[in-house]
Write an enzyme that holds these catalytic residues in place. Structure first.
Site, mmCIF file in Angstrom:
data_model
loop_
_atom_site.group_PDB
_atom_site.id
_atom_site.type_symbol
_atom_site.label_atom_id
_atom_site.label_comp_id
_atom_site.label_asym_id
_atom_site.label_seq_id
_atom_site.Cartn_x
_atom_site.Cartn_y
_atom_site.Cartn_z
ATOM 1 C CG PHE A 144 -1.810 1.302 1.144
ATOM 2 C CD1 PHE A 144 -2.986 1.327 0.407
ATOM 3 C CD2 PHE A 144 -1.421 2.475 1.789
ATOM 4 C CE1 PHE A 144 -3.758 2.490 0.312
ATOM 5 C CE2 PHE A 144 -2.189 3.643 1.693
ATOM 6 C CZ PHE A 144 -3.354 3.640 0.960
ATOM 7 C CG ASP A 231 5.657 4.160 1.802
ATOM 8 O OD1 ASP A 231 5.644 4.918 2.797
ATOM 9 O OD2 ASP A 231 4.670 4.008 1.068
ATOM 10 C CE LYS A 272 -0.935 7.310 6.747
ATOM 11 N NZ LYS A 272 -0.655 6.192 5.874
#
Ligand SMILES: *Cc1c(COP(=O)(O)O)cnc(C)c1O
Length: 423
Positions: A144, A231, A272
């Site tokens: 994802f 990531d 985030k």
């Protein structure tokens, strides 16, 4: 309005006027502080999602909010047509904090992933010497990385992908946590430029790879002149009990250079919690030889690197060290998994717990399309704890990292009592 119409009202207007691209739990929140959230009826909850690990520093952290207000009153956006007095300071701060030469600032996670892909491709043509339009980037099964058309092109989540084609080419999928499969690909495809991977697969259901996997990935990438692109949008910034998940067991990326456990990526992607969930801030970090391939006019963003976002991000990162969130996540993570394992020994409904630091998940004894995990989350909410299933029968547990041990024990109590209702 009576108390029940309050929630229903907000749910109904979202349903009526908002696109239905999410399926939220029926809880309407209006306030957050630290590890707590309150709904419009005044009911208090423990947050066990942390906005998908964006709120690692806790809700509305006073120091981060101060930084936001202070900068908002002075200067918010200049665009990159001009310099501003915050961006350079931020880039220096980031570079020292994470141990990379340079930073490229963006806003959302998906944009940062797109940026990394573009840097990798340009590097492939200008440095590695791959013929134009032939570069391939390897990605993992069940990845994802966000929601743009390019990113969903290499997803194998049908729901994320179906009917959004035609898809972007140039990606090859490999099994996650399988170093032999990766090596096989590197051997057989001469045009591989990068390997984009989550050090722990969050959305897929908190899959933690073999302990040596990331180090082997790094070595293999070195050997085949392939960029290792990590990531860490969800796993980074203390979440897994180290500054980055690629840090292994080290507390600090600054000192990681000397650590044998540090699988330093060539390109690091953050988002985030970079802003403590206060403002959308993302970033791509790399050393000069890689970052230099991007020249003026070749990539950018109106809001990327704006004074407000970078001020918030610097403060959010200061909080991580000041409040020892890395150490806390590590310690509480051990406690959480130990307590859950104790429970699982006598459970029919929970199969296992897995994770690292405070990024954990339990697997419910139900099919992937079953309703049990959802029903458990509904009951957890009723009992004062907010969590959400990911992929049907998996429940992710990721509270803010400012949680205390006593609070965690209270939460474990809520979780185990709730689970018992389903045995
Ligand atoms: C959340 C997430 C993204 C996407 O970030 P957005 O800010 O939602 O675009 C990308 N990669 C990972 C690993 C994520 O968890």
């Amino acid at each position: 309005m009576t108390t029940t119409t309050t929630s229903n009202y907000f749910i109904e207007i979202e349903n009526q006027y908002g696109a239905h691209n999410y399926h939220p739990l029926p809880v309407v929140l209006e306030k957050g502080e630290g590890v707590y959230l309150w709904d419009v009826e005044g009911k208090k909850y423990f947050d066990f999602l942390s906005a998908y690990s964006a709120v690692n520093q806790g809700h509305c952290h006073p120091k981060i909010i101060d930084s936001l207000i202070h900068q908002a009153q002075k200067l918010t956006l200049t665009s990159r047509a001009f310099y501003n007095n915050r961006l350079g300071e931020y880039e220096k701060f980031m570079s020292e904090y994470f141990g990379f030469d340079m930073v490229l600032p963006m806003n959302t996670g998906a944009e940062a992933v797109e940026t990394a892909i573009k840097i990798c491709r340009k590097w492939a043509y200008e440095k590695k010497g791959i013929a134009e339009n032939n570069a391939q980037i390897v990605v993992a099964d069940n990845n994802f990385h966000g929601r743009t058309t390019t990113i969903i092109s290499f997803s194998n989540d049908l729901n994320a992908q179906k009917n959004f084609g035609p898809y972007t080419g140039g990606f090859i999928m490999v099994a996650y946590d399988n170093i032999a499969a990766l090596e096989q690909l590197f051997q057989t495809h001469p045009n591989i430029a990068g390997f984009l991977v989550e050090p722990i697969q969050g959305e897929a259901g908190v899959y933690t790879p073999n302990e040596s996997y990331l180090m082997q990935v790094k070595d293999l990438c070195n050997q085949y002149q392939v960029l290792f692109i990590a990531d860490e949008i969800q796993t980074g910034i203390a979440r897994t009990g180290s500054l980055l998940a690629v840090c292994g067991n080290c507390n600090c990326a600054n000192q990681c250079e000397q650590q044998e456990t540090y699988s330093k990526p060539d390109i690091l992607i953050l988002g985030k919690a970079l802003s403590g969930g206060v403002y959308p801030v993302s970033a791509v970090l790399a050393d000069k030889a890689i970052m230099e391939v991007i020249k003026p006019g070749q990539h950018g963003s109106t809001f990327g690197g704006n004074p407000l976002g970078v001020s918030v991000a610097m403060t959010a990162l200061e909080v991580v060290y000041e409040e020892k969130l890395i150490q806390n996540a590590r310690k509480l993570g051990h406690l959480f998994r130990a307590k859950m394992r104790e429970y699982i020994q006598h459970s029919n409904i929970v199969q296992l717990v897995r994770g690292k630091g405070l990024l954990n998940a339990i697997v419910i004894n139900d099919s992937e399309h079953g309703q049990t995990a959802w029903n458990i989350c509904m009951k957890l909410a009723e009992n004062g704890l907010l969590a959400k299933p990911t992929h049907g029968n998996i429940i992710r547990f990721a509270p803010p990292l400012v949680m205390t041990e006593d609070q965690l024990l209270e939460c474990i109590d809520i979780i185990t009592k709730t689970l018992k209702e389903f045995e």
